[in-house]
Design an enzyme around this catalytic site. Structure first.
Site, PDB file in Angstrom:
ATOM      1  N   CYS A 145      -0.052   2.495  -4.544  1.00 53.37           N
ATOM      2  CA  CYS A 145      -0.812   3.717  -4.774  1.00 53.37           C
ATOM      3  C   CYS A 145       0.034   4.912  -4.356  1.00 53.37           C
ATOM      4  O   CYS A 145       0.886   4.816  -3.465  1.00 53.37           O
ATOM      5  CB  CYS A 145      -2.120   3.710  -3.990  1.00 53.37           C
ATOM      6  SG  CYS A 145      -3.329   2.510  -4.587  1.00 53.37           S
ATOM      7  N   HIS A 199       0.856  -1.179   0.000  1.00 57.01           N
ATOM      8  CA  HIS A 199       0.000   0.000   0.000  1.00 57.01           C
ATOM      9  C   HIS A 199       0.896   1.234   0.000  1.00 57.01           C
ATOM     10  O   HIS A 199       2.035   1.197   0.491  1.00 57.01           O
ATOM     11  CB  HIS A 199      -0.895   0.035   1.245  1.00 57.01           C
ATOM     12  CG  HIS A 199      -2.076  -0.887   1.171  1.00 57.01           C
ATOM     13  ND1 HIS A 199      -2.894  -0.962   0.073  1.00 57.01           N
ATOM     14  CD2 HIS A 199      -2.574  -1.771   2.086  1.00 57.01           C
ATOM     15  CE1 HIS A 199      -3.856  -1.850   0.299  1.00 57.01           C
ATOM     16  NE2 HIS A 199      -3.684  -2.360   1.512  1.00 57.01           N
TER      17      HIS A 199
END
Length: 404
Positions: A277, A220
């Protein structure tokens, strides 16, 4: 729709009609906007979904529904349990070709099966002869060292597990091992553990003996207050950003491999790949326009010839290629079953083309395939490649060594 896809529908239409259940397929065709719900044909088709003539009419009409219609037809087929039909349609028209047939990418991204890694090995070294742009030497055995960090599970319940990232990890490991690299993999590291692992890797003595280095992180990620791309360790918690949370920036990872910090890799190619991301924004596909502008770059008339003394030094930040799966501020997409879009395409391109194309071209090819992918809401993804003094071509010569 391009000519090859139209011909493929014509060629397969008769053989696949009996395999299609329109009660399952038509809703997906509408959901994926192959057809609009107010299409004038829908009422007529809906009256007799069980007729073969209706199936045929729907398939042939798709040929008139725009450049993305074939791709979205395949997606709709896979989402409605028509995998066998999708496989038939995706077969290459030139199946008799002698060249190796690449696995159709959409089949892997939108199916239940991860990509199968099978590397095309080089038969000739491409790292020496050149016309204008030099080439990095690439003949060591192993070819280089690869560090892969994959974060799947997070301590915070707010951070969703990245279950399919295990396929990214496995595919990358097999890809680089088949190409002749030594691969170290780590999973589920906190922020501090990531820093310690990367720093320790950068200090390895055997980096002296190899011609290249890859550092790959899948996790992430987000954009911090200063617009830096931040990697989230497994200890990340949005509520603890001001407390017990070790921040890891992509730029920090690269700092461990400067000529000063890692002299073993000075003037050797160092490639960093970040699958994460970089924010919350979602990029939408837009209607294509050919309107452009011209500009003229003005050169200052006050430039002076400054004589700089010649000193034998090398640049600290050099021979680095920094690859991000998406743009600053934007999300990076991952299929919940087969892995991330970017890593799947990367593995496919490297295993099929690294034996004859240099690294910069490989990443251009990856983005060229990435641009064709869309979510059901027409959201898309653009990769980013930054060169820090990476001014030579880098041919990996996969699987080829001097004794072979």
């Amino acid at each position: 729709m391009n000519r090859k896809d139209r011909e493929q529908i014509d060629h397969c239409c008769e053989s696949i009609m009996s395999k299609i259940d329109l009660t399952k397929l038509l809703p997906k065709l509408l959901e994926n906007k192959v057809y609009n719900r107010d299409d004038v044909n829908i009422p007529r088709w809906s009256k007799n979904l069980g007729a073969q003539s209706t199936v045929k009419d729907i398939l042939l009409t798709i040929k008139t529904r725009g450049p993305n219609a074939f791709k979205n037809l395949i997606l709709s087929l896979r989402q409605s349990n028509h995998e066998d039909v999708a496989d038939i349609l995706e077969k290459q028209n030139n199946a008799s070709s002698n060249t190796k047939q690449e696995n159709p990418l959409d089949h892997h991204i939108f199916s239940d099966e991860p990509l199968t890694i099978e590397v095309c090995k080089a038969t000739k070294f491409l790292d020496c002869e050149y016309d204008v742009i030099e080439r990095y030497p690439m003949r060591s055995k192993p070819r280089g060292l690869v560090l892969i960090i994959t974060n799947i599970y997070y301590e915070s319940s707010y951070e969703n597990p990245r279950f399919s990232a295990k396929h990214d990890n496995n595919n990358l490991k097999k890809l680089f091992e088949e190409m002749g690299f030594t691969v170290d993999t780590y999973q589920n590291l906190t922020g501090q553990a990531m820093k310690d692992t990367i720093k320790e890797f950068s200090k390895r003595d055997d980096l002296n003996k190899v011609d290249s280095c890859f550092v790959i992180v899948t996790s992430h990620g987000m954009e911090d207050e200063e617009s830096n791309t931040e990697i989230q360790g497994t200890d990340y918690h949005i509520a603890s950003r001001q407390a017990n949370y070790e921040k890891v920036l992509c730029t920090e990872v690269c700092d461990y491999f400067t000529a000063e910090a890692c002299p073993q890799l000075a003037e050797k190619p160092k490639i960093f790949i970040f699958q994460l991301c970089r924010g919350k924004k979602k990029q939408k596909g837009v209607i294509h326009s050919r309107i452009t502008t011209d500009s003229c770059a003005m050169k200052s008339t006050n430039e002076a010839n400054i004589e700089i003394p010649h000193i034998q030094t090398i640049r600290n930040y050099s021979d680095m290629l920094i690859v991000q799966s998406t743009l600053p501020g934007y999300v990076s997409y991952r299929d919940s079953k087969t892995g991330s879009w970017f890593i799947q395409i990367l593995c496919k391109i490297f295993m099929n083309h690294a034996h004859q194309n240099h690294v910069q071209d490989l990443f251009n090819m990856i983005d060229a395939e990435l641009k064709n992918l869309r979510t059901t809401n027409y959201e898309c993804q653009t990769s980013s490649v930054q060169s820090l003094g990476f001014n030579k071509h880098c041919y990996l010569n996969p699987g080829l060594f001097m004794e072979s």
